[in-house]
Scaffold this motif. Structure first.
Motif, PDB file in Angstrom:
ATOM      1  N   LEU A 118       4.958 -13.517  92.022  1.00 29.98           N
ATOM      2  CA  LEU A 118       3.892 -14.320  92.620  1.00 29.98           C
ATOM      3  C   LEU A 118       3.476 -15.384  91.616  1.00 29.98           C
ATOM      4  N   LEU A 127      -7.197 -16.797  99.116  1.00 32.34           N
ATOM      5  CA  LEU A 127      -6.965 -17.786  98.069  1.00 32.34           C
ATOM      6  C   LEU A 127      -7.549 -19.143  98.459  1.00 32.34           C
ATOM      7  N   ASP A 162       1.512 -26.751  97.949  1.00 35.12           N
ATOM      8  CA  ASP A 162       1.751 -26.740  99.396  1.00 35.12           C
ATOM      9  C   ASP A 162       1.486 -28.090 100.058  1.00 35.12           C
ATOM     10  N   GLY A 183      -2.668 -17.665  91.563  1.00 34.12           N
ATOM     11  CA  GLY A 183      -3.285 -17.025  92.720  1.00 34.12           C
ATOM     12  C   GLY A 183      -3.854 -15.662  92.337  1.00 34.12           C
ATOM     13  N   GLN A 235       2.301 -26.254  91.033  1.00 30.74           N
ATOM     14  CA  GLN A 235       1.829 -24.859  91.025  1.00 30.74           C
ATOM     15  C   GLN A 235       0.639 -24.703  90.078  1.00 30.74           C
ATOM     16  N   GLY A 236      -0.391 -24.008  90.554  1.00 34.36           N
ATOM     17  CA  GLY A 236      -1.572 -23.746  89.731  1.00 34.36           C
ATOM     18  C   GLY A 236      -2.644 -24.824  89.809  1.00 34.36           C
ATOM     19  N   ARG A 261      -7.006 -16.183  90.167  1.00 37.90           N
ATOM     20  CA  ARG A 261      -8.168 -16.653  90.936  1.00 37.90           C
ATOM     21  C   ARG A 261      -8.781 -15.547  91.773  1.00 37.90           C
TER      22      ARG A 261
HETATM   23  N1  LIG Z   1       3.010 -20.654  98.728  1.00 37.02           N
HETATM   24  C1  LIG Z   1       1.738 -20.005  98.764  1.00 37.02           C
HETATM   25  C2  LIG Z   1       0.934 -20.300  97.554  1.00 37.02           C
HETATM   26  N2  LIG Z   1       0.378 -21.523  97.373  1.00 37.02           N
HETATM   27  C3  LIG Z   1      -0.267 -21.523  96.165  1.00 37.02           C
HETATM   28  C4  LIG Z   1      -0.114 -20.262  95.599  1.00 37.02           C
HETATM   29  C5  LIG Z   1      -0.627 -19.835  94.298  1.00 37.02           C
HETATM   30  C6  LIG Z   1      -1.665 -20.693  93.652  1.00 37.02           C
HETATM   31  C7  LIG Z   1      -1.180 -22.006  93.115  1.00 37.02           C
HETATM   32  O1  LIG Z   1       0.016 -22.244  92.909  1.00 37.02           O
HETATM   33  O2  LIG Z   1      -2.048 -22.857  92.870  1.00 37.02           O
HETATM   34  C8  LIG Z   1       0.633 -19.471  96.491  1.00 37.02           C
HETATM   35  C9  LIG Z   1       1.003 -18.053  96.347  1.00 37.02           C
HETATM   36  C10 LIG Z   1       2.197 -17.781  95.469  1.00 37.02           C
HETATM   37  O3  LIG Z   1       3.144 -18.582  95.393  1.00 37.02           O
HETATM   38  O4  LIG Z   1       2.230 -16.695  94.868  1.00 37.02           O
END
Ligand SMILES: NCc1[nH]cc(CCC(=O)O)c1CC(=O)O
Length: 313
Positions: A169, A15, A84, A173, A198-199, A176
């Motif tokens: 999940l 990823l 993250d 992710g 997220q995303g 992508r």
């Molecule tokens: N913690 C790990 C992580 N960091 C970002 C993503 C997914 C992609 C995103 O959120 O941009 C993921 C995997 C998940 O949670 O399934």
């Protein structure tokens, strides 16, 4: 200036590499002739795949090595999943670009069942996110949540090996990495409020590197930036690290931002929620306001218990 090279520090997970390649392609497209190279590296979070993130704790488990590379001038930019990225940056570094958001929702993935609602009593669901766990167990106290970490490919392989009835999940992710067809059903934000950021993919670089800032400008997505700013302000006010039962999600309604926030007891049974709206320019204050509303309902007691457990390990 077009002869300049940009070095991208990235983790080596599929990823992370996809996101770095995406930024490389967009930079090359925006600046013909620009040389863009990847500098792959291993982060602490990647080395400790067997432990729950909530136990190894520590903010920036996935970003510290990348930041060191920026500070030591071994790379020029670092590409991160905004989910993250810690709230605060080391002296001399900052977040200077947020790209357009992919689907921010959580995804339900199963080889047997069509959706969360179709899961039989006692079904085993894989996730190691306290945020997802708190929301799942509140809706469905009968479910068994089982630990699941590793990169996206590993998690899918564990599902396929029969260790879980379903896993949760981030949709982004999966999309992508070309696994969109593995998404059995997307979970609405009403059923599983996403994690802040997220995303969205963000780009960190040296604060003084104005030449790089100018090169990144075409990749910046103002609407995503406003939404993620509100979400991160909420997380920051709640002292949200990378693994806490905090969810928040902002959308735009014309010139207004609508932010929803949630703090849940990891074992389920208690979800605190709050929401508010504000003009775009006040996105950050909006995050603080919704966080304060959650604190007013007792969010700090839930979060203290979670942090206490993580520290004791
Ligand atoms: N913690 C790990 C992580 N960091 C970002 C993503 C997914 C992609 C995103 O959120 O941009 C993921 C995997 C998940 O949670 O399934």
């Amino acid at each position: 200036m077009s002869s300049r090279e940009i070095r991208i520090a990235t983790r080596k997970s599929a990823l992370a590499l996809w996101q770095a390649e995406y930024v490389k392609a967009r930079l090359e497209q925006a600046h013909p002739g620009l040389q863009v190279t990847l500098v792959p590296m291993v982060s602490r979070g990647d080395k400790l795949l067997d432990s729950p993130l909530s136990k190894i704790g520590g903010k920036g488990l996935f970003v510290k090595e990348l930041e060191t590379a920026l500070l030591e001038n071994e790379a020029d930019i670092a590409v991160h999943s905004m989910k993250d990225v810690p709230m605060d940056f080391p002296e001399g570094l900052g977040l200077f670009c947020i790209c357009e958001r992919e689907d921010p929702r959580d995804a339900f993935v199963s080889n047997t069942y069509a959706s969360l609602d179709a899961l039989p009593a006692g079904a085993v669901v894989g996730t190691s996110s306290l945020r997802r766990q708190a929301q799942l167990l509140t809706r469905r106290p009968d479910l068994q949540i089982r630990f699941l970490r590793g990169n996206v490919n590993t998690r899918l392989a564990k599902l396929d090996a029969g260790e879980y009835d379903a896993i949760i999940l981030a949709a982004a992710g999966l999309i992508r990495l070309g696994f969109e067809e593995r998404i059995t059903s997307v979970i609405s934000v009403e059923d599983s409020l996403p994690a802040g950021g997220q995303g969205a993919v963000g780009i960190e670089c040296r604060s003084a590197d104005s030449e790089i800032h100018a090169l990144l400008a075409p990749l910046h997505h103002a609407d995503t930036s406003v939404r993620v700013t509100a979400e991160r302000a909420l997380n920051k006010h709640l002292n949200g690290g990378c693994q806490v039962p905090i969810a928040c999600y902002a959308v735009l309604e014309g010139e207004q931002v609508w932010l929803r926030g949630l703090v849940g007891q990891p074992a389920g049974g208690l979800l605190l929620t709050a929401e508010a709206r504000a003009p775009r320019a006040d996105a950050e204050a909006l995050g603080v306001q919704v966080a304060e509303a959650l604190l007013g309902q007792g969010a700090d007691a839930i979060l203290k218990a979670v942090y206490g457990e993580a520290d004791g390990e």
